[in-house]
Design a protein around this motif. Structure first.
Motif, PDB file in Angstrom:
ATOM      1  N   ARG A 112     -14.135  -3.944  -9.839  1.00 25.96           N
ATOM      2  CA  ARG A 112     -14.475  -2.087 -10.069  1.00 25.96           C
ATOM      3  C   ARG A 112     -12.670  -2.651 -10.549  1.00 25.96           C
ATOM      4  NH1 ARG A 112     -16.556   0.533  -6.516  1.00 25.96           N
ATOM      5  NH2 ARG A 112     -17.633  -0.687  -5.781  1.00 25.96           N
ATOM      6  N   ALA A 113     -11.548  -3.201  -9.871  1.00 22.44           N
ATOM      7  CA  ALA A 113     -10.210  -2.668  -9.411  1.00 22.44           C
ATOM      8  C   ALA A 113     -10.102  -3.227 -10.536  1.00 22.44           C
ATOM      9  CB  ALA A 113      -9.792  -2.915  -8.400  1.00 22.44           C
ATOM     10  N   LYS A 114     -10.677  -3.916 -11.095  1.00 20.89           N
ATOM     11  CA  LYS A 114     -10.069  -5.047 -12.047  1.00 20.89           C
ATOM     12  C   LYS A 114      -9.912  -3.772 -13.465  1.00 20.89           C
ATOM     13  CE  LYS A 114      -8.226  -9.673 -11.277  1.00 20.89           C
ATOM     14  NZ  LYS A 114      -8.836 -10.958 -11.816  1.00 20.89           N
ATOM     15  N   ILE A 160       0.852  -1.117   0.452  1.00 24.25           N
ATOM     16  CA  ILE A 160       0.620   0.233  -0.581  1.00 24.25           C
ATOM     17  C   ILE A 160       0.948   1.620   0.188  1.00 24.25           C
ATOM     18  CG2 ILE A 160      -1.861   1.656   1.784  1.00 24.25           C
ATOM     19  CD1 ILE A 160      -3.008  -1.993   1.971  1.00 24.25           C
ATOM     20  N   VAL A 161       1.898   1.056   0.935  1.00 27.13           N
ATOM     21  CA  VAL A 161       2.718   2.297   0.848  1.00 27.13           C
ATOM     22  C   VAL A 161       4.052   2.872   0.112  1.00 27.13           C
ATOM     23  CG1 VAL A 161       2.320   2.498   3.507  1.00 27.13           C
ATOM     24  CG2 VAL A 161       4.222   1.942   2.695  1.00 27.13           C
ATOM     25  N   GLN A 162       4.399   1.374  -0.631  1.00 26.78           N
ATOM     26  CA  GLN A 162       5.088   1.640  -1.983  1.00 26.78           C
ATOM     27  C   GLN A 162       6.263   2.262  -1.815  1.00 26.78           C
ATOM     28  OE1 GLN A 162       3.328   2.064  -5.655  1.00 26.78           O
ATOM     29  NE2 GLN A 162       1.679   0.490  -5.512  1.00 26.78           N
ATOM     30  N   HIS A 163       6.846   1.907  -0.146  1.00 31.90           N
ATOM     31  CA  HIS A 163       8.562   2.106  -0.204  1.00 31.90           C
ATOM     32  C   HIS A 163       8.340   1.760   0.976  1.00 31.90           C
ATOM     33  CE1 HIS A 163      11.409   5.253   1.288  1.00 31.90           C
ATOM     34  NE2 HIS A 163      10.883   6.209   0.386  1.00 31.90           N
ATOM     35  N   PRO A 164       9.256   1.197   1.120  1.00 29.31           N
ATOM     36  CA  PRO A 164       9.774   0.822   2.660  1.00 29.31           C
ATOM     37  C   PRO A 164      10.412   0.832   3.874  1.00 29.31           C
ATOM     38  CG  PRO A 164      11.859  -0.070   0.759  1.00 29.31           C
ATOM     39  CD  PRO A 164      11.154   0.734   0.053  1.00 29.31           C
ATOM     40  N   ASP A 165      11.624   1.888   3.917  1.00 34.78           N
ATOM     41  CA  ASP A 165      10.997   2.537   5.642  1.00 34.78           C
ATOM     42  C   ASP A 165      10.043   2.805   5.394  1.00 34.78           C
ATOM     43  OD1 ASP A 165      13.833   2.171   5.226  1.00 34.78           O
ATOM     44  OD2 ASP A 165      14.366   4.389   3.914  1.00 34.78           O
ATOM     45  N   ARG A 189      -3.213   4.605  -8.580  1.00 31.83           N
ATOM     46  CA  ARG A 189      -4.456   5.280  -8.785  1.00 31.83           C
ATOM     47  C   ARG A 189      -5.401   4.204  -8.305  1.00 31.83           C
ATOM     48  NH1 ARG A 189      -0.678   5.724 -12.210  1.00 31.83           N
ATOM     49  NH2 ARG A 189       0.775   7.413 -12.338  1.00 31.83           N
ATOM     50  N   LEU A 190      -5.658   3.895  -7.849  1.00 27.24           N
ATOM     51  CA  LEU A 190      -7.040   2.932  -6.822  1.00 27.24           C
ATOM     52  C   LEU A 190      -7.796   3.755  -6.283  1.00 27.24           C
ATOM     53  CD1 LEU A 190      -6.868  -0.827  -7.228  1.00 27.24           C
ATOM     54  CD2 LEU A 190      -7.289  -0.159  -9.213  1.00 27.24           C
ATOM     55  N   SER A 191      -9.157   3.601  -5.602  1.00 27.85           N
ATOM     56  CA  SER A 191      -9.264   4.259  -4.407  1.00 27.85           C
ATOM     57  C   SER A 191      -8.894   3.187  -4.081  1.00 27.85           C
ATOM     58  CB  SER A 191     -11.286   4.642  -4.955  1.00 27.85           C
ATOM     59  OG  SER A 191     -11.522   2.493  -4.451  1.00 27.85           O
ATOM     60  N   ASP A 192      -9.458   4.152  -2.492  1.00 31.55           N
ATOM     61  CA  ASP A 192      -8.772   3.495  -1.292  1.00 31.55           C
ATOM     62  C   ASP A 192      -8.881   1.334  -1.271  1.00 31.55           C
ATOM     63  OD1 ASP A 192      -7.057   5.677  -0.444  1.00 31.55           O
ATOM     64  OD2 ASP A 192      -8.445   5.967   1.692  1.00 31.55           O
ATOM     65  N   GLN A 193     -10.733   1.186  -1.285  1.00 29.62           N
ATOM     66  CA  GLN A 193     -11.944   0.656  -0.428  1.00 29.62           C
ATOM     67  C   GLN A 193     -10.594  -0.339  -2.269  1.00 29.62           C
ATOM     68  OE1 GLN A 193     -12.895   0.892   2.155  1.00 29.62           O
ATOM     69  NE2 GLN A 193     -14.456  -0.259   1.488  1.00 29.62           N
ATOM     70  N   GLN A 194     -10.651   0.364  -3.218  1.00 30.82           N
ATOM     71  CA  GLN A 194     -10.430  -0.686  -4.214  1.00 30.82           C
ATOM     72  C   GLN A 194      -8.684  -1.428  -4.404  1.00 30.82           C
ATOM     73  OE1 GLN A 194     -10.991   0.777  -7.635  1.00 30.82           O
ATOM     74  NE2 GLN A 194     -13.477   1.209  -7.124  1.00 30.82           N
ATOM     75  N   LYS A 195      -7.877  -0.655  -3.702  1.00 31.06           N
ATOM     76  CA  LYS A 195      -6.590  -0.747  -2.973  1.00 31.06           C
ATOM     77  C   LYS A 195      -6.027  -1.792  -2.336  1.00 31.06           C
ATOM     78  CE  LYS A 195      -3.235   2.957  -3.023  1.00 31.06           C
ATOM     79  NZ  LYS A 195      -2.560   4.175  -2.555  1.00 31.06           N
ATOM     80  N   VAL A 196      -7.389  -1.968  -0.976  1.00 30.39           N
ATOM     81  CA  VAL A 196      -7.195  -2.713  -0.141  1.00 30.39           C
ATOM     82  C   VAL A 196      -7.460  -4.076  -0.734  1.00 30.39           C
ATOM     83  CG1 VAL A 196      -7.682  -3.286   2.290  1.00 30.39           C
ATOM     84  CG2 VAL A 196      -7.258  -0.939   1.384  1.00 30.39           C
ATOM     85  N   ALA A 197      -8.750  -4.017  -1.316  1.00 27.42           N
ATOM     86  CA  ALA A 197      -9.203  -5.489  -1.727  1.00 27.42           C
ATOM     87  C   ALA A 197      -8.513  -6.500  -2.937  1.00 27.42           C
ATOM     88  CB  ALA A 197     -10.382  -5.025  -1.688  1.00 27.42           C
ATOM     89  N   PHE A 198      -7.534  -5.574  -3.598  1.00 26.37           N
ATOM     90  CA  PHE A 198      -6.835  -6.013  -4.300  1.00 26.37           C
ATOM     91  C   PHE A 198      -5.780  -6.488  -3.931  1.00 26.37           C
ATOM     92  CE2 PHE A 198      -3.707  -6.504  -7.901  1.00 26.37           C
ATOM     93  CZ  PHE A 198      -4.147  -6.183  -8.963  1.00 26.37           C
ATOM     94  N   THR A 199      -5.483  -5.868  -3.156  1.00 24.46           N
ATOM     95  CA  THR A 199      -3.922  -5.958  -2.394  1.00 24.46           C
ATOM     96  C   THR A 199      -3.880  -7.443  -1.299  1.00 24.46           C
ATOM     97  OG1 THR A 199      -2.533  -3.608  -2.287  1.00 24.46           O
ATOM     98  CG2 THR A 199      -2.226  -4.844  -0.767  1.00 24.46           C
ATOM     99  N   LEU A 200      -4.425  -7.291  -0.785  1.00 22.95           N
ATOM    100  CA  LEU A 200      -4.735  -8.250   0.308  1.00 22.95           C
ATOM    101  C   LEU A 200      -5.524 -10.231  -0.453  1.00 22.95           C
ATOM    102  CD1 LEU A 200      -7.729  -7.224   3.129  1.00 22.95           C
ATOM    103  CD2 LEU A 200      -5.486  -7.263   3.429  1.00 22.95           C
ATOM    104  N   HIS A 201      -6.068  -9.509  -1.357  1.00 17.96           N
ATOM    105  CA  HIS A 201      -6.259 -10.895  -2.215  1.00 17.96           C
ATOM    106  C   HIS A 201      -4.993 -11.502  -3.585  1.00 17.96           C
ATOM    107  CE1 HIS A 201      -9.024 -13.644  -4.450  1.00 17.96           C
ATOM    108  NE2 HIS A 201      -8.068 -13.298  -5.580  1.00 17.96           N
ATOM    109  N   HIS A 202      -4.291 -10.405  -4.205  1.00 15.47           N
ATOM    110  CA  HIS A 202      -3.446 -10.706  -5.279  1.00 15.47           C
ATOM    111  C   HIS A 202      -2.073 -10.588  -4.898  1.00 15.47           C
ATOM    112  CE1 HIS A 202      -6.116 -10.793  -8.586  1.00 15.47           C
ATOM    113  NE2 HIS A 202      -6.368  -9.680  -7.927  1.00 15.47           N
ATOM    114  N   VAL A 203      -1.778  -9.948  -3.273  1.00 19.13           N
ATOM    115  CA  VAL A 203      -0.846 -10.013  -2.471  1.00 19.13           C
ATOM    116  C   VAL A 203      -0.393 -10.868  -1.640  1.00 19.13           C
ATOM    117  CG1 VAL A 203       1.156  -8.208  -1.920  1.00 19.13           C
ATOM    118  CG2 VAL A 203      -0.294  -7.264  -3.503  1.00 19.13           C
ATOM    119  N   GLU A 204      -1.939 -10.567  -1.113  1.00 17.51           N
ATOM    120  CA  GLU A 204      -1.562 -11.371   0.948  1.00 17.51           C
ATOM    121  C   GLU A 204      -1.873 -12.677   0.277  1.00 17.51           C
ATOM    122  OE1 GLU A 204      -0.820 -11.927   4.000  1.00 17.51           O
ATOM    123  OE2 GLU A 204       0.806 -10.550   2.932  1.00 17.51           O
ATOM    124  N   GLY A 205      -2.526 -13.096  -0.406  1.00 18.91           N
ATOM    125  CA  GLY A 205      -3.597 -14.040  -0.948  1.00 18.91           C
ATOM    126  C   GLY A 205      -4.738 -14.777  -0.153  1.00 18.91           C
TER     127      GLY A 205
END
Lengths: 194, 97
Positions: A178-180, A36-41, A139-155
């Motif tokens: 909608r995210a896709k 989500i934050v896309q920055h390691p630090d 550039r996705l909305s917060d909700q779409q970003k969270v849903a997409f991240t949890l599904h595709h990055v965290e599985g």
């Protein structure tokens, strides 16, 4: 250590329980926050804040959700807050620089000029595509970003995402659809202009 | 182009979890300690407020004491003529030549 035992230990202020919690969940929390934050630090900083929030508010945990669900909820909320805060600051710096103010120039507004983010878990041959995709996810909305991240990055499954986001199953389905769609639209623009 | 888009959308397939930097637990503990220390120092920072409140209370007490004293002094001044009259009635008054 069983989860229930872990929760009781945490609520009693046990240091070993807290260490166990950090050891067990640190990768899940860090990985979610990083996407989500896309920055390691920044991700490291937010991960620490997530565990501190757990440490300070574990007494309020009633056990009506799974511990991992609760952690994901705190992690996504904190990550979105940190992302918004950082970009609000950058936008303000950008505006002050427009009006002749001093801008340190070290941190460009990466909404205006996307910063390349390489997720370390992506296979090497997919790094370039991953970079383009993460810029689009940004550039996705917060909700779409969270849903997409949890599904595709965290599985996480749709049901798990439903629990984390405290919404309905159909809402999660709709958010991911909608995210896709939005990602496809952005990628089409990207490849069209490339 | 559609093929490129689909490939990019699937670039996260098989993604592995990113690892945080080592010693995360130690860094969290350090942060907890620092936050505790900050809380204590904030309590210390409150001390001037207590000092100001104490000084204000002292001033109020002093002003109140002065007002009470003045009032009682004024009452003793108004009582003076009646005391003199009573003293003369009983022949206790005298003039110093």
């Amino acid at each position: 250590m069983e989860t229930q035992e872990l929760i009781v230990g945490l609520q009693r202020g046990s240091e070993s329980a807290f260490r166990h919690l950090v050891d067990t969940y640190q990768r899940r929390v860090y990985n979610t926050v990083l996407a989500i934050v896309q920055h390691p630090d920044d991700a490291d900083d937010v991960t620490q804040e997530v565990f501190m929030t757990v440490f300070e508010s574990i007494r309020q945990f009633r056990g009506d959700a799974q511990l991992s669900t609760w952690l994901y909820r705190i992690a996504t909320t904190r990550a979105l807050e940190a992302y918004r805060k950082k970009h609000a600051r950058k936008r303000f710096a950008f505006l002050t620089s427009l009006f002749g103010g001093q801008d340190d120039g070290n941190e460009p507004d990466d909404r205006l000029h996307p910063v390349d983010f390489d997720h370390p878990g992506i296979q090497l041959e997919q790094q370039e595509r991953g970079r383009v995709l993460f810029a689009a996810i940004n550039r996705l909305s917060d909700q779409q970003k969270v849903a997409f991240t949890l599904h595709h990055v965290e599985g996480l499954s749709y049901q798990e995402i439903t629990d984390v986001m405290q919404t309905s199953f159909s809402s999660v389905e709709s958010l991911l659809f909608r995210a896709k769609q939005n990602l496809r639209k952005q990628l089409r623009n990207y490849y069209y202009n490339a | 182009m559609e093929d490129e888009i689909e490939k990019t959308l699937h670039s996260l397939d098989g993604i592995e979890r990113a690892e945080p930097k080592p010693f995360l637990y130690t860094r969290i503990q350090g942060r907890i300690e620092r936050r505790r220390a900050d809380t204590y120092s904030r309590i210390w920072q409150l001390k001037p407020a207590y000092v100001i409140a104490s000084v204000a209370l002292l001033i109020v007490l002093n002003v109140a004491a002065i007002l009470v004293y003045n009032r009682s002094h004024r009452q003793s001044d108004t009582a003076r003529p009646s005391i003199d009259a009573m003293a003369s009635d009983y022949g206790l008054s005298f003039d110093i030549q």
